[in-house]
Enzyme design. Structure first.
Site, PDB file in Angstrom:
ATOM      1  CG  HIS A  88      -3.797  -1.054  -6.706  1.00 45.14           C
ATOM      2  ND1 HIS A  88      -4.204  -0.378  -5.584  1.00 45.14           N
ATOM      3  CD2 HIS A  88      -3.749  -2.354  -6.337  1.00 45.14           C
ATOM      4  CE1 HIS A  88      -4.388  -1.223  -4.581  1.00 45.14           C
ATOM      5  NE2 HIS A  88      -4.120  -2.442  -5.035  1.00 45.14           N
ATOM      6  NE  ARG A 131      -4.340  -1.185   0.338  1.00 43.18           N
ATOM      7  CZ  ARG A 131      -4.578  -2.287  -0.371  1.00 43.18           C
ATOM      8  NH1 ARG A 131      -3.686  -2.717  -1.239  1.00 43.18           N
ATOM      9  NH2 ARG A 131      -5.704  -2.949  -0.224  1.00 43.18           N
ATOM     10  CD  GLU A 171      -3.999   2.980  -5.479  1.00 41.57           C
ATOM     11  OE1 GLU A 171      -2.770   2.924  -5.366  1.00 41.57           O
ATOM     12  OE2 GLU A 171      -4.742   1.986  -5.487  1.00 41.57           O
TER      13      GLU A 171
HETATM   14  C1  8YV Z   1      -7.402  -4.707  -5.056  1.00 50.22           C
HETATM   15  C2  8YV Z   1      -5.715  -5.080  -3.367  1.00 50.22           C
HETATM   16  O1  8YV Z   1      -8.357  -5.083  -4.177  1.00 50.22           O
HETATM   17  O2  8YV Z   1      -5.708  -7.248  -2.489  1.00 50.22           O
HETATM   18  C3  8YV Z   1      -5.616  -6.062  -2.268  1.00 50.22           C
HETATM   19  O3  8YV Z   1      -5.468  -5.633  -1.126  1.00 50.22           O
HETATM   20  O4  8YV Z   1      -5.430  -3.929  -3.189  1.00 50.22           O
HETATM   21  C4  8YV Z   1      -6.146  -5.465  -4.719  1.00 50.22           C
HETATM   22  O5  8YV Z   1      -6.243  -6.800  -4.936  1.00 50.22           O
HETATM   23  C5  8YV Z   1      -7.769  -4.933  -6.455  1.00 50.22           C
HETATM   24  O6  8YV Z   1      -7.118  -3.963  -7.178  1.00 50.22           O
HETATM   25  C6  8YV Z   1      -9.230  -4.890  -6.743  1.00 50.22           C
HETATM   26  O7  8YV Z   1      -9.776  -3.655  -6.589  1.00 50.22           O
END
Ligand code: 8YV
Length: 315
Positions: free
Chosen positions: A281, A234, A263
């Site tokens: 992402h 993150r 983002e």
């Molecule tokens: C997002 C993610 O959820 O697993 C995570 O924590 O950030 C990603 O897998 C994905 O971009 C779907 O929105």
């Protein structure tokens, strides 16, 4: 029988929408122009929220749903869900671990290779005729055999390290404690010390208030002008201003990033840099993984409303 009513925070791939709508009455938050009014109108009937990792659910949203029982997150990271607000009301939270681990690790390693070997510029070299006009592409840096640091040896960090082993890299990791499953890898608790001994530093920590800016000016300085930072966790794990300052001043070699503060509206300073590899992402973004994530979101919702144990609870 009346279907349970759920709030859907963001869109899902089309193959997830139909089964969701079949099982639930879905209120599509992301389509509402006036979100506060929409929440005021439907919130009272919402028993579950289906969201995505990066979108989460904030306190305002949770408080607008007084009958809320469960938040099902499409993603392993649940840092964008206000857990304190959930705890206050015993609201359960689920995520989608395991199913995405290998794809996220793959992308992290791919980013390291791509940036270190200059693959984006090399592709441009071929397409724009530079190869024929100017000759050989500038030399880049080797990956195999060099020193890698993994900050956070959880599920994803472990899979990254396992892959790096295949490149005969000297692997060290940092975590709250030494891991019994990390045989052959050096434990370096302090992130600054880890960065100091690394050519490539992977950030694979689950984000929380405690890990905010764990990669700060000191870690970035320790990684140094030859080092590469790779973030597949993150944005909040890195002090982005410190990162941008170091990249602009060439005090950090390079960075490969899949996540950004604010983002998808990332800081435009990133776009002016040529020592970065920027990704939207999408570390978990394969058909196979996203299908499994969607299914797990629905399976958790279904288990909850059937009175069964949740499959992947985090709260
Ligand atoms: C997002 C993610 O959820 O697993 C995570 O924590 O950030 C990603 O897998 C994905 O971009 C779907 O929105």
């Amino acid at each position: 029988m009346n279907k349970p009513q759920i709030l859907q925070v963001g869109p899902y791939p089309q193959w997830d929408e139909a089964p969701l709508q079949e099982a639930f009455t879905v209120h599509r938050y992301f389509e509402a122009d006036d979100k506060p009014s929409f929440l005021a109108e439907v919130g009272g009937r919402v028993r579950a929220i289906a969201t995505r990792g990066e979108l989460g659910a904030n306190r305002t949203m949770i408080e607008a749903c007084p009958a809320l029982e469960l938040i099902s997150v499409y993603g392993v990271g649940f840092d964008a869900v206000d857990l304190a607000a959930c705890r206050d009301r015993s609201i359960r939270v689920t995520n989608t671990p395991d199913v995405l681990t290998n794809d996220v690790a793959d992308l992290g390693v791919a980013m390291m290779l791509c940036l270190s070997r200059g693959m984006v510029g090399a592709e441009r070299w071929v397409r724009d005729g530079s190869w024929a006009a100017k000759g050989l592409y500038p030399l880049k840096r080797r990956v195999w055999g060099r020193r890698a640091g993994v900050l956070g040896l959880g599920r994803i960090g472990y899979e990254v390290a396992k892959r790096l082993k295949g490149f005969d890299m000297d692997i060290a990791y940092s975590d709250v404690s030494e891991k019994p499953y990390a045989e052959g890898w050096t434990f370096v608790q302090d992130p600054v010390a880890l960065a100091k001994r690394s050519d490539f530093l992977f950030v694979t920590l689950a984000a929380s208030a405690a890990t905010r800016h764990i990669v700060g000016r000191d870690v970035i300085a320790a990684l140094g002008e030859e080092g590469m930072l790779i973030n597949i966790s993150r944005a909040s794990n890195i002090d982005e201003d410190a990162l941008l300052d170091a990249l602009e001043g060439n005090r950090l070699g390079s960075a490969a990033l899949d996540v950004f503060e604010g983002e998808p509206a990332l800081n435009p300073r990133f776009l002016a840099l040529d020592n970065v590899l920027l990704q939207p992402h999408h570390a978990s973004g394969t058909l196979e993984t996203r299908k499994a994530m969607g299914k797990l979101v629905r399976d958790n919702l279904a288990a909850h409303f059937a009175g069964q144990p949740l499959l992947t609870p985090v709260l």
